[in-house]
Design an enzyme around this catalytic site. Structure first.
Site, PDB file in Angstrom:
ATOM      1  N   LYS A   1      67.040 -26.740  56.577  1.00  0.00           N
ATOM      2  CA  LYS A   1      67.291 -27.870  55.526  1.00  0.00           C
ATOM      3  C   LYS A   1      67.629 -27.222  54.403  1.00  0.00           C
ATOM      4  O   LYS A   1      67.216 -26.302  53.702  1.00  0.00           O
ATOM      5  CB  LYS A   1      66.103 -28.668  55.287  1.00  0.00           C
ATOM      6  CG  LYS A   1      66.159 -29.954  54.588  1.00  0.00           C
ATOM      7  CD  LYS A   1      64.969 -30.748  54.250  1.00  0.00           C
ATOM      8  CE  LYS A   1      65.074 -32.236  53.570  1.00  0.00           C
ATOM      9  NZ  LYS A   1      63.855 -32.946  53.549  1.00  0.00           N
TER      10      LYS A   1
ATOM     11  N   SER B   1      64.402 -37.532  55.254  1.00  0.00           N
ATOM     12  CA  SER B   1      65.444 -36.873  54.525  1.00  0.00           C
ATOM     13  C   SER B   1      65.960 -35.617  55.346  1.00  0.00           C
ATOM     14  O   SER B   1      67.204 -35.110  55.072  1.00  0.00           O
ATOM     15  CB  SER B   1      65.318 -36.221  53.160  1.00  0.00           C
ATOM     16  OG  SER B   1      64.281 -35.568  53.012  1.00  0.00           O
TER      17      SER B   1
ATOM     18  N   SER C   1      59.583 -37.168  55.790  1.00  0.00           N
ATOM     19  CA  SER C   1      61.001 -36.609  55.878  1.00  0.00           C
ATOM     20  C   SER C   1      61.131 -35.479  57.114  1.00  0.00           C
ATOM     21  O   SER C   1      62.341 -35.304  57.367  1.00  0.00           O
ATOM     22  CB  SER C   1      61.438 -35.952  54.641  1.00  0.00           C
ATOM     23  OG  SER C   1      62.150 -36.900  53.753  1.00  0.00           O
TER      24      SER C   1
HETATM   25  N1  GLN Z   1      61.633 -41.423  52.390  1.00  0.00           N
HETATM   26  C1  GLN Z   1      60.819 -40.981  51.570  1.00  0.00           C
HETATM   27  C2  GLN Z   1      61.344 -40.545  50.281  1.00  0.00           C
HETATM   28  O1  GLN Z   1      62.619 -41.339  49.843  1.00  0.00           O
HETATM   29  C3  GLN Z   1      60.216 -39.605  52.011  1.00  0.00           C
HETATM   30  C4  GLN Z   1      61.096 -38.404  51.509  1.00  0.00           C
HETATM   31  C5  GLN Z   1      60.659 -37.172  52.069  1.00  0.00           C
HETATM   32  O2  GLN Z   1      59.678 -36.994  52.728  1.00  0.00           O
HETATM   33  N2  GLN Z   1      61.086 -36.109  51.242  1.00  0.00           N
HETATM   34  O3  GLN Z   1      60.760 -40.578  49.184  1.00  0.00           O
END
Ligand code: GLN
Length: 492
Positions: free
Chosen positions: A80, A155, A179
């Site tokens: 990532k 994400s 994410s």
């Molecule tokens: N979807 C969640 C957020 O927007 C989790 C994101 C993540 O785990 N980085 O904060």
């Protein structure tokens, strides 16, 4: 399906050691897969052809010399793009870091290099990991290989999509609120959020430091275990990293679930969860029962407030962490008359709308006069969530639920409704607040042919138990279908 890119990491490792193929062959297979799929998916922001070739050649020399110690030697992996990589541009999918070429490797990255893994490239994400669909990337969305009109989740959607189609044998993402697990669920891959502190956060671009954890994405539970073992362990560069005996992550994959007590979380298996996801969850639970597990319903009453607490705590921490992006040290700088104006213009131009929203929310939640009502209250909820888990684990060994309330949704469906997007993480967020490990295993397809994930949660440092149950889930579900784009277009 005889393509090398479809091998599991264990199979690839075995073939490398018997000399059936080389690390360079594996890399070529992954790159060929990327050449076919990337135009449809956009999983990668950067493919590091030169670096990957050099790493594969080095791996081949080690293999020829009989190196048998390193399970990730010669295995192509995708990272990532919020994992800092020396000499390879790292953007966190933000304009504010466009072109930033880091002078150092994060600890997980350094461990992968030491382990001989071949880093194929850097994958797309929601800007600074804020989102659940990978649509918040400043460089355009990633698409879901199962249906390119849908999102891959987020994400870590880029790593998930790359692993799903075989343009990497394994991937890494970060999980702050879901994410890694939610994109795993939406792309039919395995995704793990380890116990907080198990993997060093040094060199992971910080979003919410008390929640962030690096975790693997893989095609099988065994591969996920190998990938996690490749990066886990104490690091003096991360003051929150766990300093003690590591769980034996892959030690009990074959042990089965006979006599284990498995709790089904009632709050996460009712209202708000898609009926097809619920019925797939029930089928798996029944099979775990057939395999000898003792099943019960368990209540985690405070999870009802977990999502709200998370969306105060995570933005609050983000507002502090993102203060460093000011045009002085890294990436973008937009000039102004004064230093202050330069910083304001840089931040206004450099951050996308979701990141801006989080900074505003977080700053508000921390401001004098509101601190206790918002941030303080959220922290109290966090304590309650932790207590709920602790109480539950007095009665059961692991907890299970769906990973995501829905399967993959259409691109654009939730972009103008942040609250609907935030709800994607309702099942995953509680484990981030508690710090406990959790993982997603693909178990079925819905009527539209989109994957459904099943979540296994365990007490802190309970990875051995969690992987043991996940391996049984994988066997019980017999989910062996691979992403369609990989099979139809590449075999053609
Ligand atoms: N979807 C969640 C957020 O927007 C989790 C994101 C993540 O785990 N980085 O904060």
């Amino acid at each position: 399906m005889s393509d090398l890119a479809d091998l599991t990491i264990d199979e690839a490792g075995a073939g490398l050691r018997t000399g059936n193929f080389t690390a360079t062959d594996l890399l070529d297979a992954a790159l060929r897969r990327a050449a076919v799929t990337e135009a449809h998916l956009h999983a990668y922001l950067t493919i590091d052809h030169d670096g990957a070739r050099a790493a594969a050649a080095t791996a081949d020399r080690s293999l020829a010399a009989g190196d048998d110690e390193r399970p990730l030697l010669g295995i192509p992996v995708a990272l990532k793009d919020n994992m800092v990589t020396r000499g390879v541009v790292t953007t966190a999918s933000s304009q504010i870091l466009a072109g930033w070429n880091p002078p150092y490797d994060g600890t997980a990255v350094a461990r992968l290099r030491e382990g001989g893994a071949v880093i194929v490239g850097k994958t797309n994400l929601d800007e600074f990991a804020m989102g659940s669909s990978t649509e918040n990337s400043a460089y355009g969305p990633t698409r879901n290989p199962w249906d390119t009109d849908t999102v891959p989740g987020g994400s870590s959607g880029g790593s998930a999509a790359a692993v799903a189609v075989g343009s990497a044998f394994g991937g890494y993402g970060s999980d702050t609120g879901g994410s890694v697990r939610q994109p795993a669920s939406l792309t039919g891959t395995v995704g793990v959020k380890p116990t907080y502190g198990l993997v060093s956060r040094y060199g992971l671009i910080a979003f919410a430091s008390s929640l962030d954890q690096i975790g693997p994405l893989a095609r099988t539970v065994a591969d996920a275990a190998t990938l996690l073992e490749g990066v886990a362990g104490w690091d003096r560069l991360d003051a929150t990293s766990y300093h003690g005996d590591l769980p034996d992550i892959s030690g009990s994959l074959e042990a089965g679930v006979e006599g284990l007590r498995i709790g089904v979380v009632s709050e996460l298996t009712g209202e708000g969860i898609d009926p097809e996801v619920l019925s797939a969850t029930r089928v798996v639970v029944d099979r775990l029962s057939d395999a000898g597990a003792v099943i019960s319903e368990v209540s985690l009453p405070s999870t009802e407030y977990a999502l709200s607490a998370y969306y105060l705590i995570a933005p609050a921490e983000a507002s502090a962490n993102l203060a460093r992006f000011d045009g002085v040290r890294y990436g973008l700088r937009v000039d102004g008359e004064t230093t202050e104006e330069m910083m304001a213009k840089t931040r206004a131009d450099g951050f996308g709308p979701e990141v801006t929203r989080r900074i505003l929310l977080g700053t508000y939640a921390l401001s004098a006069g509101y601190y206790d009502a918002f941030y303080g209250q959220a922290q109290r909820v966090r304590t309650l969530v932790r207590q709920d888990f602790a109480t539950a684990y007095e009665r059961v060994d692991v907890l299970v639920s769906p990973t995501s309330p829905t399967t993959a949704f259409e691109i654009g469906a939730k972009v103008s409704d942040p609250l609907a997007m935030y709800y994607s993480d309702v099942c995953t967020i509680p484990s981030n607040l508690s710090g406990d490990p959790a993982m997603s295993v693909p178990v079925a397809l819905d009527e539209g042919g989109l994957p459904i994930g099943f979540q296994v949660m365990a007490p802190a440092l309970g990875e051995e138990l969690m992987f043991r149950v996940a391996a049984e889930v994988e066997r019980a579900a017999e989910f062996t279908v691979r992403a369609r784009l990989a099979t139809s277009e590449v075999d053609a």
